[in-house]
Design a protein around this motif. Structure first.
Motif, PDB file in Angstrom:
ATOM      1  N   ARG A 318       0.778  -1.290   0.057  1.00 16.70           N
ATOM      2  CA  ARG A 318      -0.033  -0.055   0.230  1.00 16.70           C
ATOM      3  C   ARG A 318       1.083   1.413   0.061  1.00 16.70           C
ATOM      4  O   ARG A 318       0.506   2.238  -0.787  1.00 16.70           O
ATOM      5  N   ARG A 319       1.929   1.260   0.794  1.00 15.30           N
ATOM      6  CA  ARG A 319       2.801   2.542   0.707  1.00 15.30           C
ATOM      7  C   ARG A 319       3.424   2.738  -0.320  1.00 15.30           C
ATOM      8  O   ARG A 319       3.465   4.008  -0.556  1.00 15.30           O
ATOM      9  N   SER A 372      -8.801   2.516   6.449  1.00 13.91           N
ATOM     10  CA  SER A 372      -9.411   1.865   7.172  1.00 13.91           C
ATOM     11  C   SER A 372      -8.482   0.642   7.928  1.00 13.91           C
ATOM     12  O   SER A 372      -8.906   0.320   9.066  1.00 13.91           O
ATOM     13  N   GLU A 373      -7.398   0.168   7.397  1.00 19.33           N
ATOM     14  CA  GLU A 373      -6.746  -0.695   7.841  1.00 19.33           C
ATOM     15  C   GLU A 373      -5.608  -0.302   9.098  1.00 19.33           C
ATOM     16  O   GLU A 373      -5.104  -1.048   9.405  1.00 19.33           O
ATOM     17  N   GLU A 443       2.324  -0.627   7.108  1.00 19.68           N
ATOM     18  CA  GLU A 443       2.012  -1.635   5.935  1.00 19.68           C
ATOM     19  C   GLU A 443       1.118  -2.952   6.315  1.00 19.68           C
ATOM     20  O   GLU A 443       1.285  -3.509   7.163  1.00 19.68           O
ATOM     21  N   THR A 444      -0.175  -2.998   5.366  1.00 16.98           N
ATOM     22  CA  THR A 444      -1.134  -3.980   6.031  1.00 16.98           C
ATOM     23  C   THR A 444      -1.507  -4.934   4.829  1.00 16.98           C
ATOM     24  O   THR A 444      -2.267  -5.794   4.883  1.00 16.98           O
ATOM     25  N   ARG A 445      -0.430  -4.825   3.937  1.00 16.34           N
ATOM     26  CA  ARG A 445      -0.519  -5.998   2.642  1.00 16.34           C
ATOM     27  C   ARG A 445      -0.398  -7.291   3.291  1.00 16.34           C
ATOM     28  O   ARG A 445       0.341  -7.946   3.850  1.00 16.34           O
ATOM     29  N   ASP A 450      -7.980  -9.121  11.871  1.00 11.02           N
ATOM     30  CA  ASP A 450      -7.999  -9.230  13.295  1.00 11.02           C
ATOM     31  C   ASP A 450      -6.446  -9.321  14.078  1.00 11.02           C
ATOM     32  O   ASP A 450      -6.365  -9.542  15.180  1.00 11.02           O
ATOM     33  N   GLU A 451      -5.238  -9.016  13.259  1.00 11.19           N
ATOM     34  CA  GLU A 451      -4.209  -8.807  13.727  1.00 11.19           C
ATOM     35  C   GLU A 451      -3.740  -7.533  13.913  1.00 11.19           C
ATOM     36  O   GLU A 451      -2.613  -6.908  13.933  1.00 11.19           O
TER      37      GLU A 451
END
Length: 452
Positions: A318-319, A372-373, A443-445, A450-451
């Motif tokens: 994402r970043r 949102s992440e 970074e949420t890729r 839930d983590e």
């Protein structure tokens, strides 16, 4: 691991391991169509203002106020519905957003001639409905789909929004200067209320509110399998219910990133959406038909850009995606500025618009999904809504700023290109800054919700 879990896959494993079902695709389609239909009217007001500028003798300031009021409504809507989506549910909020949008649109059709103040006020109501829809639909989708495809699938809710611009261009081609007819088309999303009856509430929202069995049934619906075959649900730690004070107190960094990043990316792109038609028409002497045709290409470039950003987000992260799109979008904004100052002609101006929208606005294919992440399940919509809502003040500032810079009076409207150079130099800088800001996000890729 419990005996039941060994006999049955856990809910998370089932979601991540199985191909998308028809019901999951149905939910994604609902979010896509909803956002297209809602933003159709937001884009349409730019065409309406360009049509009304001469017959209503609108000054630059008056036109800017009408367009800015649409932005003001989305600010209020994002903040308000983001909080409500965590309180009453994603599905219920989606329903009321659509209903509010349709009601205010229908009333707008009856605006009297030269009633620009009434039109501006009604646009606030329309914007409140629209502003909440994207904020509620993204977490709604995210909480039903696999982590490895979440960026793309949640991003699709925003990817096809430019089709609203395309449909607005097409509507203007067909209806011409019939502005009441153009606005009336914005009431068509009422059919979404029927579609929504066949889709359940988000399982993660239900579980976070202690409604375990309903959450299991919602997952069973999504996976198209019996509820008793759904394994253990993820453990939900019941924390303080989402509130604005919780967001400001516990998630300040996430809020700051989403707020500033959103502001930077919104300012230039929303100004192009709202003022681009008028600048082409009056600054370059283009006809309504020519403007409508040109903005069909703008909508296509924007759609492809959003699709690319949503796709890249699950591959390069994402970043990095946000940084690349900010920098390239800035190049497009710079071309717009220089074309107006150097007199390069409408072709160069339009090329700049295409690049700025494909990348600057194209970043919205992942921007809100990424935002949102940055927040956990219990605060996801509230955090996104608050951050995006505050950032969306750019939707008020941008059009109003252009209106003030354009100026003019009822006698001499003075809609020229003089204001383009300083405004779009600013937008270019902000797009680069916006891209850099998202480099500080988590970074949420591929990370499970839930983590987070």
């Amino acid at each position: 691991m419990s005996t039941s879990t060994t006999a049955r896959q856990s809910a998370l494993d089932l979601i991540d391991s199985r191909p998308l079902t028809r019901n999951q695709k149905n939910l994604v389609a609902l979010a896509i169509v909803g956002n297209i239909a809602e933003f159709f009217d937001i884009f349409l007001i730019g065409f309406v203002v360009s049509v009304l500028t001469k017959p209503w003798h609108l000054t630059g300031s008056e036109a800017g106020i009408i367009l800015a009021c649409s932005g003001l409504g989305t600010v209020i809507g994002a903040i308000m519905w983001g909080r409500l989506a965590d309180k009453i549910g994603r599905r219920s909020s989606f329903f009321w957003c659509v209903l509010m949008f349709v009601v205010f649109t229908v009333v707008s059709v009856f605006t009297p001639d030269r009633g620009w103040i009434m039109l501006a006020v009604l646009r606030i109501g329309v914007g409140i409905g629209v502003g909440g829809l994207n904020i509620t639909s993204i977490p709604y989708v995210q909480e039903f789909v696999p982590a490895k495809q979440r960026g793309l699938l949640a991003g699709l809710a925003s990817v096809f929004i430019p089709l609203g611009l395309f449909l607005g261009s097409l509507a203007q081609q067909v209806l011409g200067d019939n502005w009441r007819g153009l606005i009336a088309l914005g009431a068509l999303p009422v059919f979404l209320l029927l579609w929504l009856k066949f889709v359940p509430e988000s399982p993660r929202f239900l579980q976070s509110h202690g409604r375990e069995e309903e959450a299991r049934e919602a997952l069973a619906w999504a996976l198209e399998m019996p509820a008793d075959q759904i394994g253990d649900l993820p453990v939900v730690e019941h924390v303080e219910h989402a509130s604005y004070s919780l967001i400001f107190g516990k998630y300040r960094k996430s809020l700051l990133i989403v707020t500033l990043g959103s502001f930077c990316f919104i300012l230039g792109s929303f100004t192009i959406q709202s003022w681009g038609q008028t600048l082409l028409k009056t600054g370059f002497d283009k006809s309504d038909s020519q403007v409508g045709t040109l903005f069909m290409f703008v909508s296509l470039a924007d759609l492809l850009g959003r699709l690319l950003s949503a796709w890249l987000a699950d591959r390069i992260g994402r970043r990095v995606t946000m940084l690349v799109f900010g920098v390239v979008g800035a190049v497009g904004s710079l071309i717009i500025a220089l074309s107006a100052q150097q007199g390069w002609g409408w072709q160069a101006f339009f090329i700049g618009v295409l690049i700025a929208m494909a990348f600057g606005d194209g970043a919205f294919g992942i921007l809100n999904a990424f935002g949102s992440e940055q927040f956990p399940n219990e605060a996801r919509s509230t955090g996104l809504g608050l951050g995006y809502g505050i950032g969306a003040t750019a939707k008020v500032i941008g059009p109003a700023l252009m209106g003030l810079m354009v100026g003019g009076t009822a006698v001499k409207q003075n809609v020229t290109l003089d204001a383009v150079f300083p405004a779009f130099i600013l937008f270019s800088v902000l797009l680069v800054v916006g891209g850099v800001i998202y480099m500080f996000a988590r970074e949420t890729r591929g990370t499970s919700l839930d983590e987070i």
